[in-house]
Design an enzyme around this catalytic site. Structure first.
Site, PDB file in Angstrom:
ATOM      1  CE  LYS A   7      -3.837  -2.166   2.520  1.00  0.00           C
ATOM      2  NZ  LYS A   7      -3.129  -3.415   2.905  1.00  0.00           N
TER       3      LYS A   7
ATOM      4  CB  CYS B 105      -7.167  -8.212   5.973  1.00  0.00           C
ATOM      5  SG  CYS B 105      -5.848  -8.536   7.150  1.00  0.00           S
TER       6      CYS B 105
END
Length: 868
Positions: free
Chosen positions: A205, A348
């Protein structure tokens, strides 16, 4: 990177560590298939009618009961949801949109691989072996209907798999789970933004954020913004540096802090001048961010398809155990956010205790200072579901609808903020309550103690479930959960069976005003404490510090509790040897000073570290074991470099070069930093080096180590990473080569002046000064004598001009990739009139070429590889 491993050479990763692949838990275990009683296989593991993956489909009764009770999906789609979770995750990757060849790579995928593989059908009967993700802008993210293991084993896909490996090593693409690409897209990043990635490792990311700020920047210029990538774990910082080094960015700082205690950098003297309007602009007064990515540590059950070993590890305590830490990290992110800025909170995990409950607590604590944004119209092709407004909490086999249902002895482990309402009950704590039961004998929730407690919980859950499972499931479905009055439906849930992905949770929060002037980190909107007072808090060394948003918050410099469950996010490394990814050039610590350094979490005072034998004393900064960042100001060296390469005066040099060694005679690598990074570094020095910086800037120059290199007028060569930045400003030691000669250099690595196809080019090369030079690929009919004009499409490589030859100073993998790009862009057919140069014609004398540097480049190529 500060921190040593005694007696081990530092600065470059050893090859052997990259041979230690992570154990593939999807791979069929022969012993388990031979043994029908194996717990890792299903009862019908030997049935040939089943997919090979079925042999490893595990079950977790507690997992199924929990998510059925939470009504994550409807009853009608439960079986489909569960079946997809037991299938391996398809591979996905993203094209580096700021790379020089990104359009070529996208075209190759669209026109070559898609067509060649269109007849390939996977085990699930799906067509389109590869396809672009419809919701990712400009076809820059791609999905394969095959898992990584299937790609490796399928002969038809061999060429595609080799393409993925090579492009990933170079940095042209990044392998990343599809849903992991989503959070940065909702940050609405612009090139001028200051961005904080709070829990950044493994770095996919962060790489994505760097792409965004560099994407629209002109060649030779740097964006006005920057990215600070932080992670609590030193070894994961190394992995983060490996990932981001491929981006070659001067706009990145990597730090090593607990995210919930990320330092405030405020220079009050400058702030006072700014407020009164007096004095000249003396720099940045405080470090605040326009965007914050808060991808927090979580239980990770959204990654079950990628890491099926989570099936056997999962228990209810994992989510409950990290809830408080998640809230603290998110609140710290809000405090560091500018008014008007945007923060994305993500996990997640599918657990509402880690997701909606955390977002609800943020909204309660901040009152009207923040707003949960509705982004349902953004990325319309991304299939997402609204956040939950009601859920329950389960603890030790018991469903809890509200905090008042919680036994008093468990109120040190389960908090009101976990429930939709966030309300506490009015029953007072008694002296008989024992916090040690929940936080360990020391009274501090250390990582080991938390893990032990979680193990005890799952054992208790197993006992209770085995004895009372039928009653508990019935009672769980009968419990009426609280309903939140907050607009949590604006959150996003991505579930696996909607788009054949993993699971993810995203919430987008905007800061609309400063936080309340008096702010209690444990208070809800009604002023009630959401975390009961206990003896653990009394053990902390708390100090009141002024937050950068004008908020006074309680922060502890002590390690009051560790992040017990790390958010592996894009890469699970539970079984990865922590030594497998060591320090490298991007860590920018000098090799000869690093041996024997001892890395600790923090040292308060500067100190002198003794070295063995004749090693000199190394001056340290505030952080013990981590050398401070030093602004390189040796005018003689800088002027020598500028004169040798003819670097234009318009290129800013002074105060943009940094090292980790204050002794200019021992500096091996020089790094370049952008203006934004420069401002942060200066502020950090002014406030007493509160930021623990493990890596900063872009390696632009490196000292020659070969015998021949020491006789060059300039002791520093241009690094491959820094060449694109410097190229538009170089006027000396630069030549333009024909396509034939350029290809020959890439193929054979070293060519005598007399062996070049273009004799004029060979003559010009022989007239260069001994040392580093730059060879540019001619465009069209451009002749070697023509003035060299550089733009975004210019292709160039760094070389070494020896006494009789020109040798490339680029790693073999880079040469191969560049040859592939040239073949795709310009065609691979060679002019029959071109004289072919044979390897036997090359000058391969070791004395004529910087062999040591070439070998170093080979090792650096290995350093950038992440074993698949």
């Amino acid at each position: 990177m500060g921190g040593g491993r005694g007696g081990q050479k530092r600065g470059r990763t050893q090859r052997k560590h990259f041979k230690q692949n992570k154990e593939n838990v999807w791979k069929k275990n022969k012993s388990s298939s031979d043994n029908p009683s194996s717990t890792s296989a299903t009862a019908d593991a030997t049935n040939n009618n089943h997919s090979p993956w079925d042999d490893f489909a595990t079950q977790n009764v507690a997992f199924e009961d929990y998510y059925k009770g939470q009504e994550i999906v409807s009853v009608e789609e439960w079986e489909k949801f569960l079946s997809v979770l037991h299938k391996p995750l398809p591979a996905a990757f993203r094209i580096n949109s700021s790379g020089q060849f990104f359009e070529d790579i996208r075209s190759q995928l669209e026109n070559d691989f898609m067509k060649n593989l269109e007849m390939e059908v996977n085990d699930n009967g799906e067509v389109d072996a590869i396809r672009p993700l419809p919701w990712y802008p400009h076809n820059l993210a791609w999905h394969s209907n095959y898992s990584r293991m299937q790609l490796r084993k399928n002969q038809t896909l061999a060429k595609f798999h080799e393409f993925l490996k090579q492009a990933n090593e170079i940095g042209n693409i990044t392998r990343q789970e599809a849903v992991s690409m989503v959070p940065p897209l909702f940050l609405d990043v612009r090139p001028e933004h200051f961005i904080l990635d709070m829990c950044a490792a493994p770095g996919s990311k962060t790489f994505q954020l760097l792409e965004m700020i560099h994407q629209s920047t002109e060649s030779g210029l740097l964006p006005a913004g920057m990215v600070v990538a932080n992670d609590v774990d030193v070894q994961r910082c190394n992995l983060l540096i490996h990932q981001t080094k491929r981006m070659c960015s001067a706009n990145l700082i990597v730090t090593n802090h607990e995210a919930q205690h990320f330092p405030s950098c405020v220079n009050k003297s400058i702030s006072d001048n700014v407020k009164t309007g007096s004095g000249e602009d003396v720099g940045m007064s405080q470090l605040l961010f326009d965007r914050v990515l808060c991808d927090v540590p979580c239980s990770g059950d959204g990654t079950l398809r990628k890491a099926p070993d989570i099936w056997r590890k999962w228990n209810i305590g994992l989510g409950n155990g990290v809830h408080r830490l998640q809230v603290e990290i998110a609140m710290r992110g809000i405090a560091l956010l500018k008014v008007g800025g945007r923060m994305v909170y993500s996990t997640c995990s599918m657990n509402p205790v880690e997701n909606e409950a955390v977002v609800a607590e943020i909204l309660r604590r901040c009152g009207g200072s923040v707003e949960l944004l509705d982004v349902s119209t953004e990325l319309p092709q991304l299939v997402r579901r609204p956040g939950l407004k009601k859920w329950k909490v389960r603890d030790r086999g018991i469903w809890l609808a509200s905090y008042k249902d919680l036994p008093k002895y468990r109120r040190f482990a389960i908090f009101p903020s976990m429930f939709p309402s966030g309300r506490t009950c009015e029953i007072e704590m008694t002296e008989t309550d024992n916090p040690q039961e929940d936080f360990g004998a020391s009274g501090n929730a250390s990582e080991v103690e938390i893990q032990t407690d979680l193990e005890n919980r799952v054992q208790n859950d197993t006992i209770i479930d085995s004895e009372q499972s039928e009653n508990l499931v019935t009672s769980g479905s009968a419990v009426d959960a609280e309903v939140s009055c907050l607009p949590l439906e604006r959150c996003m849930r991505i579930v696996p069976h909607d788009q054949n992905t993993g699971a993810f949770f995203i919430a987008v929060i905007q800061k609309v005003s400063c936080l309340p002037a008096v702010f209690n980190k444990n208070s809800n909107q009604n002023g009630q404490s959401t975390y009961p007072e206990n003896k653990v808090e009394k053990n902390l060394s708390e100090n009141i510090v002024e937050d950068t948003s004008g908020v006074e918050t309680n922060v502890s410099e002590d390690l009051n509790h560790q992040q017990s469950v790390l958010n592996e996010g894009d890469l699970h490394i539970d079984s990865l040897d922590k030594q497998s990814v060591l320090d490298e050039g991007g860590v920018i610590e000098e090799d000869n000073e690093a041996q024997g350094a001892e890395l600790l979490e923090g040292g308060e005072n500067g100190h002198e570290k003794k070295r063995e034998g004749n090693r000199r004393l190394q001056s340290q900064g505030k952080w013990r074991g981590v050398d401070p960042v030093v602004i390189f100001q040796d005018e003689a060296t800088i002027n020598g470099i500028r004169d040798f390469y003819g670097i234009n005066e318009s290129f800013p040099f002074y105060d943009h070069l940094v090292t980790r060694n204050s002794d200019v005679q021992r500096v091996k690598r020089i790094y370049y930093i952008s203006k934004s990074v420069q401002d942060v570094l200066k502020l950090n020095i002014q406030v007493g080096q509160r930021l623990k910086i493990t890596s900063v800037g872009l390696k632009i120059f490196e000292r020659q180590t070969s015998k021949e290199g020491s006789s060059s007028p300039c002791l520093y060569r241009i690094s491959s990473e820094g060449l694109p930045l410097l190229l538009p400003y170089i006027t000396k030691q630069i030549l333009c080569a024909s396509l034939a000669d350029f290809r020959h250099l890439l193929q054979y690595k070293s060519i005598k002046f007399s062996d070049f196809v273009d004799a004029k080019f060979g003559e010009d090369a022989s007239n260069l000064m001994l040392g580093c030079c730059v060879i540019v690929l001619a465009k069209g009919s451009q002749a070697a004598a023509d003035p060299i004009k550089v733009d975004a499409s210019t292709i160039a490589i760094g070389c070494w001009k020896g006494k009789t030859n020109i040798s490339v100073m680029v790693s073999s993998i880079d040469c191969e990739e560049l040859l592939e790009r040239l073949s795709v862009r310009l065609g691979s057919t060679k002019d029959s009139s071109i004289q072919e140069v044979r390897p036997s014609d090359m000058d391969t004398e070791a004395k004529e070429t910087p062999i040591d540097d070439a070998r170093n480049l080979e090792v650096e190529a290995v350093e950038k590889a992440v074993v698949n």
